[in-house]
Design a protein around this motif. Structure first.
Motif: not given
Length: 85
Positions: A6-7, A18-19, A58-61, A71-76
């Motif tokens: 995670m950047l 995201l965190k 950022t952020p990026v996974l 980084t929408q919650p469902s996509k994460v």
């Protein structure tokens, strides 16, 4: 199982969101599988990933060759489930 990178960087509202989602929404389920690379702490490594994956924000996974910039919650959740299990 893969390790996920995670950047993040300071002063990044989306990074904070995201965190928070990882901590509160997913209850740190993937904490041991995510390596956080903060720009301010490790600029050289951070820039290596930025260059390699042509990252613009950022952020990026990152897991292997898979990169999640939305980084929408469902996509994460889906990304982590696929990459980590």
């Amino acid at each position: 199982m893969s390790k996920v990178i995670m950047l993040t960087q300071n002063n990044c509202p989306k990074c904070v969101a995201l965190k928070s989602y990882l901590e509160l929404g997913l209850r740190n389920k993937y904490e041991n599988h995510i390596e956080v690379i903060r720009r301010e702490d490790n600029p050289s490594l951070f820039m290596d990933y930025v260059s390699k994956y042509d990252i613009m924000s950022t952020p990026v996974l990152i897991s292997g060759e898979d990169v999640l910039v939305d980084t929408q919650p469902s996509k994460v959740s889906t990304f982590l489930e696929l990459q980590v299990g």
